[in-house]
Scaffold this motif. Structure first.
Motif, mmCIF file in Angstrom:
data_model
loop_
_atom_site.group_PDB
_atom_site.id
_atom_site.type_symbol
_atom_site.label_atom_id
_atom_site.label_comp_id
_atom_site.label_asym_id
_atom_site.label_seq_id
_atom_site.Cartn_x
_atom_site.Cartn_y
_atom_site.Cartn_z
ATOM 1 N N LEU A 225 0.825 -1.206 0.000
ATOM 2 C CA LEU A 225 0.000 0.000 0.000
ATOM 3 C C LEU A 225 0.860 1.259 0.000
ATOM 4 C CD1 LEU A 225 -2.783 1.309 0.153
ATOM 5 C CD2 LEU A 225 -2.670 1.107 2.652
ATOM 6 N N GLU A 226 1.885 1.283 0.855
ATOM 7 C CA GLU A 226 2.773 2.453 0.910
ATOM 8 C C GLU A 226 3.463 2.677 -0.428
ATOM 9 O OE1 GLU A 226 5.530 1.742 4.017
ATOM 10 O OE2 GLU A 226 4.148 2.255 5.640
ATOM 11 N N GLY A 227 4.051 1.607 -0.969
ATOM 12 C CA GLY A 227 4.783 1.741 -2.214
ATOM 13 C C GLY A 227 3.904 2.135 -3.381
ATOM 14 N N SER A 228 2.728 1.528 -3.474
ATOM 15 C CA SER A 228 1.827 1.844 -4.574
ATOM 16 C C SER A 228 1.360 3.292 -4.508
ATOM 17 C CB SER A 228 0.616 0.898 -4.545
ATOM 18 O OG SER A 228 1.014 -0.438 -4.709
ATOM 19 N N THR A 229 1.045 3.749 -3.297
ATOM 20 C CA THR A 229 0.622 5.146 -3.134
ATOM 21 C C THR A 229 1.734 6.098 -3.531
ATOM 22 O OG1 THR A 229 -0.858 4.515 -1.325
ATOM 23 C CG2 THR A 229 -0.263 6.836 -1.493
ATOM 24 N N ASP A 230 2.944 5.829 -3.041
ATOM 25 C CA ASP A 230 4.082 6.694 -3.386
ATOM 26 C C ASP A 230 4.408 6.611 -4.868
ATOM 27 O OD1 ASP A 230 4.235 7.460 -0.757
ATOM 28 O OD2 ASP A 230 5.926 6.151 -0.259
ATOM 29 N N GLY A 231 4.203 5.439 -5.469
ATOM 30 C CA GLY A 231 4.458 5.283 -6.899
ATOM 31 C C GLY A 231 3.506 6.097 -7.746
ATOM 32 N N ILE A 232 2.237 6.154 -7.344
ATOM 33 C CA ILE A 232 1.259 6.976 -8.065
ATOM 34 C C ILE A 232 1.644 8.446 -7.987
ATOM 35 C CG2 ILE A 232 -1.143 7.740 -8.051
ATOM 36 C CD1 ILE A 232 -1.847 4.883 -7.063
ATOM 37 N N VAL A 233 2.081 8.874 -6.796
ATOM 38 C CA VAL A 233 2.520 10.272 -6.634
ATOM 39 C C VAL A 233 3.746 10.542 -7.502
ATOM 40 C CG1 VAL A 233 3.449 11.950 -4.996
ATOM 41 C CG2 VAL A 233 1.553 10.471 -4.317
ATOM 42 N N ALA A 234 4.705 9.601 -7.510
ATOM 43 C CA ALA A 234 5.912 9.772 -8.320
ATOM 44 C C ALA A 234 5.587 9.831 -9.804
ATOM 45 C CB ALA A 234 6.890 8.625 -8.042
ATOM 46 N N ARG A 235 4.624 9.031 -10.242
ATOM 47 C CA ARG A 235 4.220 9.033 -11.655
ATOM 48 C C ARG A 235 3.629 10.381 -12.038
ATOM 49 N NH1 ARG A 235 3.283 5.225 -15.569
ATOM 50 N NH2 ARG A 235 1.630 5.646 -17.065
ATOM 51 N N ALA A 236 2.889 10.985 -11.105
ATOM 52 C CA ALA A 236 2.314 12.305 -11.376
ATOM 53 C C ALA A 236 3.388 13.391 -11.364
ATOM 54 C CB ALA A 236 1.237 12.617 -10.339
ATOM 55 N N ARG A 237 4.414 13.226 -10.522
ATOM 56 C CA ARG A 237 5.473 14.235 -10.409
ATOM 57 C C ARG A 237 6.386 14.235 -11.629
ATOM 58 N NH1 ARG A 237 8.833 13.445 -5.195
ATOM 59 N NH2 ARG A 237 10.086 14.997 -6.291
ATOM 60 N N ASP A 238 6.655 13.066 -12.170
ATOM 61 C CA ASP A 238 7.555 12.986 -13.325
ATOM 62 C C ASP A 238 6.853 12.228 -14.444
ATOM 63 O OD1 ASP A 238 9.529 12.757 -15.182
ATOM 64 O OD2 ASP A 238 11.043 11.919 -13.841
ATOM 65 N N ARG A 239 6.309 12.975 -15.380
ATOM 66 C CA ARG A 239 5.619 12.373 -16.515
ATOM 67 C C ARG A 239 6.551 12.187 -17.718
ATOM 68 N NH1 ARG A 239 0.126 12.454 -15.691
ATOM 69 N NH2 ARG A 239 -0.603 13.714 -13.933
ATOM 70 N N SER A 240 7.835 12.491 -17.525
ATOM 71 C CA SER A 240 8.796 12.318 -18.609
ATOM 72 C C SER A 240 9.061 10.831 -18.837
ATOM 73 C CB SER A 240 10.102 13.028 -18.266
ATOM 74 O OG SER A 240 10.779 12.340 -17.230
ATOM 75 N N PRO A 241 9.654 10.479 -19.971
ATOM 76 C CA PRO A 241 9.939 9.060 -20.233
ATOM 77 C C PRO A 241 10.870 8.421 -19.208
ATOM 78 C CG PRO A 241 10.069 10.335 -22.264
ATOM 79 C CD PRO A 241 9.942 11.331 -21.149
ATOM 80 N N SER A 242 11.691 9.224 -18.512
ATOM 81 C CA SER A 242 12.622 8.641 -17.553
ATOM 82 C C SER A 242 11.932 8.144 -16.293
ATOM 83 C CB SER A 242 13.706 9.654 -17.164
ATOM 84 O OG SER A 242 13.155 10.719 -16.419
ATOM 85 N N ARG A 243 10.766 8.683 -15.950
ATOM 86 C CA ARG A 243 10.017 8.256 -14.767
ATOM 87 C C ARG A 243 10.923 8.192 -13.536
ATOM 88 N NH1 ARG A 243 4.747 9.132 -15.654
ATOM 89 N NH2 ARG A 243 4.013 8.167 -17.571
ATOM 90 N N ASN A 244 11.614 9.291 -13.252
ATOM 91 C CA ASN A 244 12.596 9.268 -12.167
ATOM 92 C C ASN A 244 12.582 10.590 -11.397
ATOM 93 O OD1 ASN A 244 14.615 8.434 -10.489
ATOM 94 N ND2 ASN A 244 16.205 8.339 -12.046
ATOM 95 N N PRO A 245 11.585 10.798 -10.525
ATOM 96 C CA PRO A 245 11.496 12.073 -9.814
ATOM 97 C C PRO A 245 12.572 12.279 -8.764
ATOM 98 C CG PRO A 245 9.834 10.549 -9.004
ATOM 99 C CD PRO A 245 10.462 9.892 -10.212
ATOM 100 N N ARG A 246 13.301 11.219 -8.394
ATOM 101 C CA ARG A 246 14.403 11.357 -7.435
ATOM 102 C C ARG A 246 15.672 10.773 -8.032
ATOM 103 N NH1 ARG A 246 12.481 9.755 -1.443
ATOM 104 N NH2 ARG A 246 14.628 10.454 -1.066
#
Length: 303
Positions: free
Chosen positions: A260-281
């Motif tokens: 649950l924690e990882g999936s939630t954070d992953g959705i947030v990360a996907r929204a933060r970085d919509r570039s092809p690299s998918r790497n907000p950190r």
């Protein structure tokens, strides 16, 4: 093509020394960079006493992905390899890396136990997820063209484990193939198996699936299927008397919480970085990883 080798390490002085000895013997022309976490076993002094390490980067984080990015950041080669501190490159490793990188953006090879019968390995692990074919690379034995690492933006520092697998998903999304060269072989000493950190494993799995693919049926099936497989294996241990029922139930809660924690954070990360690299950190986000840097290339010492 000039090769840089990044070796992330943390409290592994003796095995790191063997790794560096192997690099000196089998990749003498490569630039060697050690990215050292907050080791407390004399690693810093050992590395500084060697004349075959070009750069020592000291970091305060215990994360292997931070160490990888710190080493990549100071590497000067147009090809960058990552070799774990407990691996030893073999004869012909450097030639195999450079030869394969002439035609492929990423190359990996086997990691085989030393002094034991090695299992047959005919290629990297691969699987199909949400319609995408993903080929994984050996995390302690991989090399990239620098341009690919720049597009990938290094490794995702959110992850404490599973950073290499996340990078493989992102490489597949970017359309970069991972080549296999069996001559690019490293050896490792088999380590005693420890207990699983179930929460951390499923936090990483949920994060990388949600970040790279979003919430879709294939992602849910993969996550649930992995959990059921582990649950069955653990339950069989309970049946054999190798585990306690209360521990099995507790691990189930850890799996659910981590997912649950990882999936939630992953959705947030996907929204933060919509570039092809998918790497907000990723690599470009911060430049304060190093707390000290010892650079033999120009005699520089920074703190």
């Amino acid at each position: 093509m000039e090769l840089s080798v990044v070796v992330p390490t943390l409290n592994g002085r003796d095995r790191l020394s063997a790794c560096l000895d192997a690099l000196a013997a089998h990749a003498p022309d490569a630039e060697v960079i050690v990215a050292n976490g907050p080791s407390a076993d004399g690693t810093t002094g050992m590395v500084r006493d060697r004349d075959d390490v070009d750069v020592l980067v000291e970091i305060s984080d215990r994360s292997v992905n931070v160490a990888r990015n710190a080493g990549i950041e100071v590497a000067s080669g147009d090809a960058v390899a990552l070799v774990d501190f407990d691996r030893r490159v073999t004869d012909g490793w450097q030639e195999a890396v450079l030869e394969r990188l002439e035609s492929a953006p990423v190359v990996t090879g086997p990691s085989l136990p030393i002094d034991r019968e090695a299992p047959a390995v005919d290629g990297p692990e691969h699987r199909r997820i949400a319609g995408r074919e993903v080929r994984y690379f050996t995390s302690g034995n991989v090399a990239f063209r620098r341009g690919v690492l720049e597009v990938l933006d290094g490794f995702d520092e959110y992850l404490n484990v599973g950073g290499a697998r996340d990078a493989a998903h992102r490489l597949a999304g970017l359309g970069h193939e991972i080549a296999w060269n069996e001559r690019m072989s490293v050896g490792h000493e088999p380590l005693a198996e420890g207990g699983h950190d179930w929460r951390e494993k499923y936090r990483a799995l949920g994060y990388r699936l949600a970040k790279n693919y979003g919430v879709r049926p294939g992602v849910v099936r993969t996550l649930v299927g992995e959990a059921l497989c582990d649950a069955r294996t653990s339950f069989e241990e309970v049946i054999r008397g190798e585990g306690a029922p209360t521990a099995w139930i507790g691990n189930g809660w850890r799996v659910a919480r981590g997912s649950l924690e990882g999936s939630t954070d992953g959705i947030v990360a996907r929204a933060r970085d919509r570039s092809p690299s998918r790497n907000p950190r990723g690599l470009s986000v911060r430049h304060d990883r190093a707390v000290a840097l010892y650079d033999r290339r120009d005699g520089r010492v920074e703190r």
